[in-house]
Structures are given as structure tokens and as C-alpha cells.
Design a protein around this motif. Sequence first.
Motif, PDB file in Angstrom:
ATOM      1  N   ARG A 361       1.237   1.530   4.370  1.00 20.49           N
ATOM      2  CA  ARG A 361       0.780   2.363   3.877  1.00 20.49           C
ATOM      3  C   ARG A 361      -0.109   1.132   2.516  1.00 20.49           C
ATOM      4  N   PHE A 362      -1.784   1.207   2.636  1.00 19.79           N
ATOM      5  CA  PHE A 362      -2.486   0.501   1.590  1.00 19.79           C
ATOM      6  C   PHE A 362      -2.301   1.216   0.309  1.00 19.79           C
ATOM      7  N   TRP A 363      -3.033   0.126  -0.625  1.00 17.72           N
ATOM      8  CA  TRP A 363      -3.011   0.423  -2.325  1.00 17.72           C
ATOM      9  C   TRP A 363      -3.841  -0.966  -2.953  1.00 17.72           C
ATOM     10  N   TYR A 364      -4.620   0.433  -3.910  1.00 16.83           N
ATOM     11  CA  TYR A 364      -5.854  -0.157  -4.885  1.00 16.83           C
ATOM     12  C   TYR A 364      -6.751  -0.803  -3.885  1.00 16.83           C
ATOM     13  N   THR A 365      -7.138   0.756  -3.189  1.00 14.93           N
ATOM     14  CA  THR A 365      -8.397  -0.051  -2.586  1.00 14.93           C
ATOM     15  C   THR A 365      -9.601   0.428  -2.753  1.00 14.93           C
ATOM     16  N   ARG A 366     -10.476  -0.774  -3.232  1.00 14.15           N
ATOM     17  CA  ARG A 366     -11.569  -0.460  -3.704  1.00 14.15           C
ATOM     18  C   ARG A 366     -12.896  -1.042  -2.685  1.00 14.15           C
ATOM     19  N   LEU A 367     -13.651  -0.027  -3.121  1.00 13.57           N
ATOM     20  CA  LEU A 367     -15.183  -0.070  -2.326  1.00 13.57           C
ATOM     21  C   LEU A 367     -15.640  -1.907  -2.577  1.00 13.57           C
ATOM     22  N   ILE A 375     -13.953  -1.428   2.473  1.00 13.77           N
ATOM     23  CA  ILE A 375     -12.625  -2.005   1.711  1.00 13.77           C
ATOM     24  C   ILE A 375     -11.880  -2.861   1.768  1.00 13.77           C
ATOM     25  N   THR A 376     -11.771  -3.455   0.320  1.00 10.40           N
ATOM     26  CA  THR A 376     -10.763  -4.110   0.475  1.00 10.40           C
ATOM     27  C   THR A 376      -9.254  -3.230  -0.188  1.00 10.40           C
ATOM     28  N   GLY A 377      -8.481  -4.446  -0.328  1.00 11.47           N
ATOM     29  CA  GLY A 377      -7.360  -3.736  -0.672  1.00 11.47           C
ATOM     30  C   GLY A 377      -5.187  -4.062  -0.787  1.00 11.47           C
ATOM     31  N   MET A 378      -4.810  -3.645  -0.653  1.00 13.06           N
ATOM     32  CA  MET A 378      -3.477  -4.305  -0.169  1.00 13.06           C
ATOM     33  C   MET A 378      -2.620  -3.712   0.278  1.00 13.06           C
ATOM     34  N   THR A 379      -1.455  -4.122   1.417  1.00 13.75           N
ATOM     35  CA  THR A 379      -0.981  -3.197   1.298  1.00 13.75           C
ATOM     36  C   THR A 379       0.910  -3.394   0.993  1.00 13.75           C
ATOM     37  N   ARG A 380       1.341  -2.732   0.887  1.00  9.42           N
ATOM     38  CA  ARG A 380       2.293  -1.847   0.492  1.00  9.42           C
ATOM     39  C   ARG A 380       3.079  -0.781   1.182  1.00  9.42           C
ATOM     40  N   ASP A 381       4.744  -1.564   0.382  1.00 10.10           N
ATOM     41  CA  ASP A 381       5.934  -1.126   0.833  1.00 10.10           C
ATOM     42  C   ASP A 381       6.049  -0.726   1.767  1.00 10.10           C
ATOM     43  N   GLY A 382       6.119  -2.252   2.465  1.00 11.15           N
ATOM     44  CA  GLY A 382       6.421  -2.313   4.014  1.00 11.15           C
ATOM     45  C   GLY A 382       4.890  -3.201   4.949  1.00 11.15           C
ATOM     46  N   VAL A 383       5.202  -3.984   5.174  1.00  6.87           N
ATOM     47  CA  VAL A 383       4.527  -4.367   6.870  1.00  6.87           C
ATOM     48  C   VAL A 383       5.686  -5.223   7.532  1.00  6.87           C
ATOM     49  N   PHE A 384       5.761  -4.756   8.941  1.00  6.58           N
ATOM     50  CA  PHE A 384       6.928  -5.573   9.406  1.00  6.58           C
ATOM     51  C   PHE A 384       5.658  -6.397  10.415  1.00  6.58           C
ATOM     52  N   LEU A 385       5.703  -6.810  11.437  1.00  9.11           N
ATOM     53  CA  LEU A 385       5.239  -7.608  12.061  1.00  9.11           C
ATOM     54  C   LEU A 385       5.837  -7.054  14.005  1.00  9.11           C
ATOM     55  N   ILE A 386       4.680  -6.683  14.938  1.00 15.11           N
ATOM     56  CA  ILE A 386       5.734  -5.954  15.943  1.00 15.11           C
ATOM     57  C   ILE A 386       5.316  -7.038  17.116  1.00 15.11           C
TER      58      ILE A 386
ATOM     59  N   ALA B 386     -22.193 -11.906 -12.682  1.00 10.75           N
ATOM     60  CA  ALA B 386     -21.911 -11.252 -13.004  1.00 10.75           C
ATOM     61  C   ALA B 386     -21.411  -9.390 -13.365  1.00 10.75           C
ATOM     62  N   THR B 387     -21.239  -8.559 -14.078  1.00  9.18           N
ATOM     63  CA  THR B 387     -21.451  -7.136 -13.528  1.00  9.18           C
ATOM     64  C   THR B 387     -20.168  -7.036 -12.299  1.00  9.18           C
ATOM     65  N   ASN B 388     -19.436  -6.360 -12.737  1.00 14.73           N
ATOM     66  CA  ASN B 388     -18.679  -5.755 -11.842  1.00 14.73           C
ATOM     67  C   ASN B 388     -18.915  -4.938 -10.901  1.00 14.73           C
ATOM     68  N   ARG B 389     -18.930  -4.532  -9.720  1.00 15.09           N
ATOM     69  CA  ARG B 389     -18.870  -4.212  -8.735  1.00 15.09           C
ATOM     70  C   ARG B 389     -17.454  -3.526  -8.509  1.00 15.09           C
ATOM     71  N   SER B 390     -16.692  -4.677  -8.234  1.00 15.75           N
ATOM     72  CA  SER B 390     -15.666  -3.766  -6.984  1.00 15.75           C
ATOM     73  C   SER B 390     -14.357  -5.030  -7.604  1.00 15.75           C
ATOM     74  N   TRP B 391     -12.996  -4.734  -7.620  1.00 11.56           N
ATOM     75  CA  TRP B 391     -11.853  -5.058  -8.434  1.00 11.56           C
ATOM     76  C   TRP B 391     -10.967  -4.527  -7.278  1.00 11.56           C
ATOM     77  N   SER B 392      -9.871  -5.120  -7.113  1.00 13.26           N
ATOM     78  CA  SER B 392      -8.703  -5.193  -6.793  1.00 13.26           C
ATOM     79  C   SER B 392      -7.123  -5.553  -7.154  1.00 13.26           C
ATOM     80  N   ILE B 393      -6.271  -5.418  -7.087  1.00 15.39           N
ATOM     81  CA  ILE B 393      -5.294  -6.910  -7.576  1.00 15.39           C
ATOM     82  C   ILE B 393      -3.899  -5.739  -7.070  1.00 15.39           C
ATOM     83  N   ASP B 394      -2.968  -6.520  -6.145  1.00 13.70           N
ATOM     84  CA  ASP B 394      -1.604  -6.164  -5.904  1.00 13.70           C
ATOM     85  C   ASP B 394      -0.869  -5.524  -6.608  1.00 13.70           C
ATOM     86  N   ASP B 395       0.788  -5.224  -6.495  1.00 16.51           N
ATOM     87  CA  ASP B 395       1.417  -4.155  -7.732  1.00 16.51           C
ATOM     88  C   ASP B 395       1.839  -4.792  -8.099  1.00 16.51           C
ATOM     89  N   ARG B 396       1.791  -6.484  -8.287  1.00 17.61           N
ATOM     90  CA  ARG B 396       2.668  -7.277  -9.694  1.00 17.61           C
ATOM     91  C   ARG B 396       1.554  -8.202 -10.212  1.00 17.61           C
TER      92      ARG B 396
END
Lengths: 447, 483
Positions: A361-367, A375-386, B386-396
Motif C-alpha cells: 500500500r502507499f500512504w500520505y501521497t502528495r503531488l 508523487i511522493t509518499g510512503m509505503t505502509r502495512d507491509g513491504v517485502f523483498l522479492i 518559503a510557502t508550502n507546495r507539497s507535504w508528506s510524512i510517515d504514519d509514525r
Amino acid sequence: MLGQKGAETVCKDVLTRAGTDQVEVLFMVEDQSLTRFANNTIHQNVAERNGRLMVRVLQGKRIGLATSNRMDRDGLDALVENGRTNAEASAEDPDYPGLPEPTEYSAIEAFDQATADFSPEARARAVAQVCRLSGEKGLNGSGTFSTGTSEVAVANSQGVFAYHISTNADFQTVVMSGDSSGREQGSGWRVADIPVEFLGETAIQKAEVGRSPGKIDAGEYPVVLTPYATEDLLNMLNYYGMGAQTLLEGRSWMSDRLGERVMSGLIDIWDDGLDPNGVPMPFDYEGVPKRRVDIVQKGKVNGPVYDRITGGKMGKTTTGHAPPATMRSLGPMATNLFMARGTASTDELIRSTDRGLFVSRFWYTRLVHPRDCVITGMTRDGVFLIKDGELTYPIKDLRFTQSYVEALANVEMVGSETRLLVSEFGGYATRIPALKIGKFNFTGSTV
Amino acid sequence: MNTLMSRALDSAQMAGAQYADIRVVDSRSENIQVKNGVVETLNSSESLGFGVRVLVDGAWGFASSRELTAEQIESVSRRAVEIARASGLVRGEGVDLGPAVKSLGSYQTPVEIDPFSVSLEERLAVLLAADSEMGRVDGIRVRQGNLVSIRENKWFANTEGAFTEQTIIETGGGIIATAVGESEVQSRSYPTSFGRQQVTAGWEVVLEWDLPGNAERVGNEAVALLTADPCPTDVTTTIILGGDQLALQVHESCGHPTELDRVFGSEAAYAGTSFLTPEKLDGFRYGSDSVSITADSVRPYGLGTFGWDDEGVPAQSTPIVKDGNFVGYLMSRETASRLNKVSNGCMRASSWNRIPLVRMTNVSLEPGEWDLEDLIADTDEGIYMATNRSWSIDDRRYNFQFGTEIGHEIKNGRLGRMLRNCTYTGITPEFWNSCDAVCNEKHWTMWGTPNCGKGQPSQIAHTGHGAAPARFRNVRVGVFKQQ
């Protein structure tokens, strides 16, 4: 719920109050309930009965909008008066083509009485199964189970009246150990179609095999994406470029690419509001019937979805994708998206990969940048090496910064099963398969 | 109103609730949007309804309705109890709300000019003037402006004797100019990004912002960005963040991880958890000595400024990070009691049809001692963003990546060439420990974040974040490879 007759009565009451002004009414009523659990217990449990009316009042080329959840006599008077006042204060709008004329639309079955009647106790008993199974494994189960009914009607002074009633059900769970998690989700308009216990068991299994994740260097890797990860690709490409408004303003990933092949020949993407395999809706927020739109065909960019405003400006016919009047700045958007299935099982996608990553899954993805839909974002809830065609060990979550257009250009295989998912933003559904992508750019990792 | 609310509490108790509260919310908003000289939206919105929250044998239930009648009040209260009994089928260890809350009184946002008293024509004229000024710049493809006025009347009562009434007034506005080149799209916003700056105040702030007076500059910057040099790729350097960007950095990397409901797992399936677990309280180095962060609901202009939270707890100010040390959480009554503490008034619901959750109030980076000019002069090499355009942070809330609308190279203590597509990334405690300077009160602004999502069903909260520019060392920038 008010039913079709009740909705018609309310809409007529509004139109009557408008007198000689041209008016459009959007009627939305809902009865929604959601049971939320965490730490293997129900900690939030809510229900809501709401309804909203939105009017668009036209005085010549000037337009005023008003919204209210009051449907009594005084509320309706105030609603129309506010719309009229706003129209009088507004400037002329050269872009709006006037209210649409009535057009036949196809009624679609999307209501299930059992879902509408699903009780708090029934949701709690379903959730209890997942909590019990998680607890037995020493894991922490959390998630939501929601059910509800929605009515939408559109009427205008030109004679349009369109009505649609639908039910919805969605179950999602994240099951965690101290250093791993697994997630599953099922959506639909029939609650009986959601296999809650199976989804819970699968999430538990993923959390168990994800324990003690290792680290891996950032860089480019082939990836196998589950449908949960594929969903994000489609949602972002939709939000940032499948609507004609984004194309008109030069910020769509489709800009300067119409007719070009920019994705793998394995990729077909279309929007079809009438397909009951999604979450169907037969007309848009102006009461215009929805048409199927082939957005990408065999990797070639075919075109966006249109409403009457963008269609008028671009010499095209509306495809029935107008947003509510208050969300006009967003422009038209696809709402019932499909990506064509392929022929490979998930096991075959993994077996074909020498060295790569299986991403749940991807999470907190933003343009990051619009033109290539970076897009940037994180993986979440399970990443596995194949490795050598087999899942080996779990990996700590990674950050990626990747063009989603380029990602779909590098698709090598498509899964044979699709899954229906409702967007976290509500109202938008996608039916998507798993994908194998030749390279995907990971730019960091977490603690 | 008092009678109807008492009826809800009585009905809930009669049905078996040990605790109940009711919120009635009557809100009105006006939203004007202009794009390329066309008034796309001129909308007045009204919403009235109530929500009843009950605790039955240690399990929560909540029900809400738009129909504020005696019959619905009773029916909805009974429905809330029925839902709580269902929750009891999968209940935990029970709920301790701590000391009783018996707040009484009324509060209203202080305003100089009620935004609703300003004619629509006058409001529209501001946006059309700004649009016209942006239109003077060659190369601008999309010109956008918007104004928002909100008035929320809210009544709260609970079975412990609290009864409060408050009126919160918010005013927001902003402009965006977007330039489109051959393969590049660049936007500049004012006063900040994502449409607007928003505060608890009246029309006077729109006059202060002077949208038309800043419109041509914003347009020129958007066009200049099309041909500006790209941000250097994947280098580690010093950055100075503008206050508006830092506000979101505080929001994401300090505000959210200090929400105690997240820490206890309430948001695990959706918004995530937090690395700031309870054993770190009073014993974890969150940032450098320069970093002090406060949660408060009393500072003027903040979108988290009010009289009482949605559990009736009075507005207050509490330190979260003091001289770099992690010292406090954002708390509700229930979560605070689990740490043997008392709520600091952070329970907020987005409207009558949502339960309150632990939310940010005004989570602000306290000002330091530097003048911005001196700080830049003190920096040999780096980038001002300056001035945010994109933002992302992990679940912790550890790994983040932000992008900004604009950057400028810093060389030998001076601002140099403009840079486009700036990004930076880091790990939260490492990043805040690399902060070696924060600008002073003169540069400090209370920024508004009117789009904070949390909870299921989704809730959008309005939060405030005071910040002044600050400097960070050894930060990885240029994550996005570009031509």
C-alpha cells in the motif's frame, strides 16, 4: 430517507419559491453509521442523519449559490433568498452555458435493503470477530466498518428531475504487531459482499509475516503493487489530470500528450458511472446522464472527462461529470474508474521478479510536480523483498518520489483479479488490479 | 435552547447513560471564488444540527441529526445509547474522564469589523482588483482568488453541569497566480498557499493583507519561476524556512505526533500512530535548545482559539516542547486520565455531526532572537525556502518530505538566484535537533491551517500555527530530480 416522491416534493418547493428565476436544486440526504475499533475494542461508534440542499440561482448571466441543511418552510425561504441575493451581487459569468434541458437517464440498481438496515449490533458482531482473532494472536486490530444510505436528486426550472438512491458498505482493518502491520479493505453497495472475517484473517497473516523488518537502500527497484497500491496511482492521476479543467489550465499530465502513447500497452483506464461492478451513479450534479469515457486505451491518452462548462470551452460534449456547483473550481472528475485486468495471478507477478519489492500500500501521497504527476509518499502495512521469484523478508517502510505516468509506462504485467475500493475522500470508486512495474524510484526510508 | 439540551441529557440518562453531552452547532459561511476574472462561486452556506455523545457501561455512542426538535432530540439520544450498548459488545477496560467539567459562560471571537457586515460587492471588489493586477503580468495562465467568512454558534452541555455558548468568527483570503511553460507549471500564492490565510478575526485582516497590492508581485514571481534554476539535486546543506512553510512543518512533525489519542492507537487504522510514546515524556530530546513549541487556544488570530473545547474544558496554554525537551501532549479528558493528567482542552469536532477528537489548537514555534536579515547574513551557504507546495510524512511522523513554491540560494550571507521545485526531507527529531536559530517576534505570524484531516468519518479541522523563519543545518534537499 425521503424517497423519490419526498425528494421531488422538496425540490418542487424550492423551484416554486424561485418564481421566474432560473434555478437548479441539488438534494442530498444521507443516513450513515460507522463503527471504529482500535486496540481490539470499539472506541468510537457514530451515526448521522443529515441532508443538504444546494441551489444555483441564475439572473441573466449572474449566478448565486446557497446551501443549507434546513428543509422546513423558513429554511427553504432563506435558501432561495440567499441564492438570489448572491446572484444579484455577482458579476456576469460568460463561461456558464445555462441550465441543462431534461435528458433521459438510465436508472441503476445500487440500493440494498439489508445494507440500509444493518444495525450497530451487526457491525459490532462483525468487528468482534476481527478483534478476537487479533487478540488471540497477540496482535492489535483496528479499523472501521461503515454502512449507510444516500439519496441524490437534481431538479431545475427547465424540467430536469433525476433521482438516485444507493447504499454503501466499507470495511477496513489494520492489524499491527510491535513492528509490522497488515491491512485489508472491502467496499461495495451490498454489505453481504464484504467478507469481514476473511479480510481480518488476511490482515492478521500479513502482520505476522511482516515482523522484524530489515532495511534496504533507497534506489530504483521493480515492484509488485497490490490493488491497494494501484488505487493510489489511479486516484492521483484522476485528481491531477483526468478532468478537462486541468487540461484546459495546462496542469494535467495529459497536457500536450493527447493521442500519444505514454503508458504501457497493457494499460486501459476508463470511467463508467453505469457499471454496477463499481459504485454506480447514473447522472452528474447537474442531472446530466453519465457516459462511459475511455481515458487511456492500450497506453494511449484518449482524453479527459468533461462537464458542460469545459466541454463548451473545448469544443466537446459533456460526458456527465459536472461537480456540485460549489466545487466548480475543481472541474469535472472521474468518479467510477476502472483499470483493465490482465492475465497473471499475484503469485505469477512475484515469480516473474528476480529482485524487487512487493508493496502492499502507499500512504500520505502528495503531488510534487503536476506535468508528469510526480508523487511522493510512503509505503505502509507491509513491504517485502522479492528474490528469485519468491517473497523473502519484510522491509521497513520506504519513501518514494516517482512520476505515476512513468510508472504506468513501465508496467510489465497486470493482475487477473480486480478489487473495488472506495476512496478515502468518499464518493470516488475504483476497480483495479495488481501490477508489476519494471522500476519504481524509492528516495528514502524511515526509522 | 437550554430546555432542548437538558432534554437530550435527561433522555440519555433515562436510557442508561452514565455520562452524556450534547453540542448544538449553527454555522454560516460565505465563500467567494474568482478565477480569471469570472466569479465562479458566490455561496452562502448554513448548517444546523446537534450531536449527542454518551457513555454507557464504559462504552461510547454518538448520534446526530439536523432536525432540532424535541422529538428528534429524544430519538437521537436513545439512538446514541443503543449504539453505545453495541460498542459494549467489544469494550475495553472502561473510560475514566477524570475530574468533572462544570464550565459555564459565553465567549465570542473579538473582531473589529464583522465580515458579514461587509457588503458582497465590497468583498468581490477586492478579489476582482487582485485578479486584474495579476492579469497585468504576461504569462499568467490561471488567476485565482478567494475569500471566506465563517460564523459558528455553538452550545455545549453535559450531565456534570457544564453549559457554554460561544461564537467563533473566522476570516480567510488569498490569491494564486499560475504560469505555464513548455514543460513546467509554477504557482505563487499570497499570503500563503492552498488558497488562503485564515484566522479568527474580522474583515480588518483582509484589509491588512492587501491582496490587490501583492497581486502583481505574485504574478511576476510565478512567471520568473518557470525559467529559474532548479533546486540542486540530492545535496546536504543549510536551509532557512520561511514562517509559512515552518507552520506546516510544526503541524505535521510536532502537532500530530503529540496528539495523545494517536499515541494510544485510536487512529492506527487511518492517520497512523506516533513515535512520541509515553515513556519519552519529560525524557526525550525532541529538538535543539532553540526549539520551544506551545499548544494554546488563547492567542489572538489562531484558528485554534476559543473559549472551551468540545468537552467543555477551558482554553489554555501548555508547553509541548521546552528548550528542545518533549514535555507535553495534546489531550482529551479520557486520554489525559490514562497518564494521570488532566485534559488541556484539545477535544474538537468539525461540526455537530462529528464526535470530538484530540486535535491541534494553536501549536506554535516560539520566537527566538534573530532578525531575518542577520540570520541570512550569518549563513555562508544554503537555501531559503518559503510557502508550502507539497507535504508528506510517515504514519509514525518520522520521515517527512516537503516541497515549497519558491527558493533562493544563499551565498556568503546574501540571498541569490531564485530556485524552482525545491524539496527537502528528513527524520523529525534529527531535523529539529539541527535547528540552530529562530527569528524573533517581529517575524512571527499566526498562520492558519483550515484543512487538517483526521478521523473516520473524515473531519476537517481548523488549526493555528505561529512561526517565524528558522535555520536548519545538514538537511537533504533536492529529492526530486529535474531537468
